[in-house]
Design a protein around this motif. Structure first.
Motif, short mmCIF file in Angstrom:
data_model
loop_
_atom_site.label_atom_id
_atom_site.label_comp_id
_atom_site.label_asym_id
_atom_site.label_seq_id
_atom_site.Cartn_x
_atom_site.Cartn_y
_atom_site.Cartn_z
N HIS A 111 9.07 -8.31 -29.80
CA HIS A 111 8.17 -7.52 -28.18
C HIS A 111 6.97 -6.77 -29.13
CE1 HIS A 111 6.42 -3.83 -25.81
NE2 HIS A 111 6.32 -3.43 -26.71
N TYR A 112 7.09 -6.91 -30.58
CA TYR A 112 5.96 -6.40 -31.23
C TYR A 112 4.67 -7.91 -31.18
CZ TYR A 112 3.26 -5.82 -35.73
OH TYR A 112 2.23 -5.43 -37.07
N LYS A 113 5.37 -8.72 -31.83
CA LYS A 113 4.64 -10.62 -31.80
C LYS A 113 4.07 -10.03 -30.50
CE LYS A 113 7.24 -12.00 -34.80
NZ LYS A 113 7.94 -12.78 -35.87
N SER A 114 4.97 -10.14 -29.27
CA SER A 114 4.40 -10.60 -27.32
C SER A 114 2.84 -9.53 -27.94
CB SER A 114 5.69 -10.43 -27.30
OG SER A 114 4.81 -10.56 -25.37
N VAL A 115 2.98 -8.10 -28.04
CA VAL A 115 2.04 -7.28 -27.93
C VAL A 115 0.65 -7.94 -28.66
CG1 VAL A 115 1.87 -4.53 -28.31
CG2 VAL A 115 3.54 -5.53 -27.44
N LEU A 116 0.87 -7.76 -30.21
CA LEU A 116 -0.17 -8.60 -30.83
C LEU A 116 -0.42 -9.88 -30.05
CD1 LEU A 116 1.14 -8.18 -34.49
CD2 LEU A 116 -0.35 -6.77 -33.46
N GLU A 117 -0.17 -11.23 -29.32
CA GLU A 117 -0.43 -12.19 -29.16
C GLU A 117 -0.99 -11.71 -28.14
OE1 GLU A 117 -0.80 -15.03 -30.46
OE2 GLU A 117 0.08 -13.15 -32.44
N ASN A 118 -0.65 -10.91 -27.36
CA ASN A 118 -1.78 -10.29 -25.85
C ASN A 118 -2.71 -9.66 -26.20
OD1 ASN A 118 0.10 -12.86 -23.64
ND2 ASN A 118 2.15 -10.71 -25.16
N MET A 119 -2.69 -9.16 -26.92
CA MET A 119 -4.09 -8.67 -27.06
C MET A 119 -5.47 -9.64 -26.89
SD MET A 119 -3.16 -5.74 -30.11
CE MET A 119 -4.71 -5.72 -30.95
N GLU A 120 -6.15 -8.57 -26.90
CA GLU A 120 -7.52 -9.33 -26.75
C GLU A 120 -8.65 -8.25 -27.81
OE1 GLU A 120 -9.81 -8.49 -23.35
OE2 GLU A 120 -8.16 -8.84 -21.72
N GLU A 121 -8.13 -8.13 -28.88
CA GLU A 121 -8.63 -7.23 -29.68
C GLU A 121 -8.20 -8.23 -30.79
OE1 GLU A 121 -7.36 -4.93 -27.81
OE2 GLU A 121 -8.89 -4.24 -26.43
N GLY A 122 -9.14 -8.29 -32.30
CA GLY A 122 -8.69 -9.28 -33.04
C GLY A 122 -7.23 -8.32 -33.78
N TYR A 123 -6.45 -8.84 -34.64
CA TYR A 123 -5.61 -8.04 -35.80
C TYR A 123 -5.36 -8.70 -36.30
CZ TYR A 123 -1.51 -5.30 -36.88
OH TYR A 123 -0.48 -5.24 -37.95
N TYR A 124 -5.26 -8.32 -37.80
CA TYR A 124 -4.91 -9.26 -38.94
C TYR A 124 -4.22 -7.43 -39.58
CZ TYR A 124 -8.83 -7.21 -41.54
OH TYR A 124 -9.41 -6.37 -41.70
N GLU A 125 -3.20 -8.47 -41.31
CA GLU A 125 -2.88 -7.55 -42.12
C GLU A 125 -2.71 -8.11 -42.87
OE1 GLU A 125 0.85 -6.54 -41.35
OE2 GLU A 125 1.20 -5.07 -39.39
N VAL A 126 -3.00 -7.68 -43.91
CA VAL A 126 -3.61 -7.85 -45.35
C VAL A 126 -2.53 -7.72 -47.07
CG1 VAL A 126 -5.77 -8.90 -45.13
CG2 VAL A 126 -5.20 -6.55 -46.29
N ASP A 127 -2.02 -8.17 -47.26
CA ASP A 127 -1.20 -8.31 -48.17
C ASP A 127 -2.18 -6.84 -49.87
OD1 ASP A 127 -2.18 -10.06 -50.14
OD2 ASP A 127 -1.23 -10.81 -49.88
N LEU A 128 -2.20 -6.36 -51.10
CA LEU A 128 -1.87 -5.77 -51.67
C LEU A 128 -3.55 -6.27 -52.42
CD1 LEU A 128 0.65 -3.47 -52.89
CD2 LEU A 128 -1.71 -2.64 -51.42
N GLU A 129 -3.15 -8.17 -52.27
CA GLU A 129 -4.51 -8.85 -53.58
C GLU A 129 -5.31 -8.77 -51.89
OE1 GLU A 129 -0.36 -9.18 -53.57
OE2 GLU A 129 -0.86 -8.64 -55.48
N GLY A 130 -5.19 -8.23 -50.54
CA GLY A 130 -6.21 -9.35 -49.50
C GLY A 130 -5.96 -10.27 -48.96
N ASN A 131 -4.58 -11.03 -48.85
CA ASN A 131 -4.56 -12.31 -48.68
C ASN A 131 -3.77 -12.21 -46.66
OD1 ASN A 131 -4.93 -12.90 -50.78
ND2 ASN A 131 -3.23 -13.04 -51.82
N PHE A 132 -4.45 -12.97 -46.13
CA PHE A 132 -4.03 -12.49 -44.72
C PHE A 132 -2.46 -12.57 -44.98
CE2 PHE A 132 -8.65 -13.64 -43.56
CZ PHE A 132 -8.50 -12.30 -43.23
#
Length: 193
Positions: A111-132
């Motif tokens: 469900h979470y993945k589906s919500v992210l994929e269907n958002m019109e807004e850009g979404y990202y997460e990075v690790d502690l080093e700043g890598n996507f």
């Protein structure tokens, strides 16, 4: 070695709903094994004299009230003084709740993945080093890149030095305080420059 129950501990009673008195000296497959698996289980147990049982396995138990419980089994043989097998010791771990929790977790994750994929807004997460590590298609499209091109790449590669330093300070502050930064405006270099 004929599959008749001789001992049944408290955990087995709790899991199955049967007491030792109800199962003692009865073939366990007639009481605890689903009908569809009885023949296979019976044959495995009765062949223990000529070959070893599977050491471990997973199958269902049917409880006294008709529910099925998923059990992971570890089987061992108890031998007598003459070295001959006298008993089969079956130790089971009830996986039912864990299995249900894993199914629920997987459902929420989908469900979470589906919500992210269907958002019109850009979404990202990075690790502690700043890598996507996670990003949606809208974000990749915004900066004119393919998703696979971005995964494990550092966000700094898409910012000028001032923007990179500012974002680093914001991320650092969020990490230290645990408080989110609600509004942030940064300029990201798109593929076309």
């Amino acid at each position: 070695l004929e599959g008749y129950v001789v001992k049944f501990n408290e955990a087995a009673t709790k899991c199955s709903g049967y007491t030792l008195e109800e199962v003692r000296q009865k073939p366990f497959w007639e009481i605890l094994v689903p009908l569809s698996e009885r023949t296979q289980v019976k044959e495995a147990v009765l062949s223990v004299k000529s070959q070893s049982l599977p050491v471990e396995g997973i199958n269902y138990w049917v409880t006294k009230d008709g529910r099925e419980r998923l059990i992971h089994w570890d089987n061992s043989m108890l031998t007598g003084p003459d070295g001959n097998i006298e008993y089969i010791l079956a130790t089971g771990l009830d996986l039912t709740e864990r299995n249900l929790a894993e199914d629920a977790l997987q459902s929420r994750e989908e469900h979470y993945k589906s919500v992210l994929e269907n958002m019109e807004e850009g979404y990202y997460e990075v690790d502690l080093e700043g890598n996507f590590i996670i990003l949606n298609q809208a974000f990749a499209k915004t900066i004119q890149r393919e998703r696979l091109e971005l995964i494990r790449k550092n966000y700094r590669a898409f910012l000028d030095e001032d923007e990179s330093n500012e974002l680093f300070l914001i991320f650092s502050n969020m990490y230290k305080t645990g408080r989110p930064q609600k509004y942030l405006r940064i300029n990201i270099k798109r593929k076309d420059g």
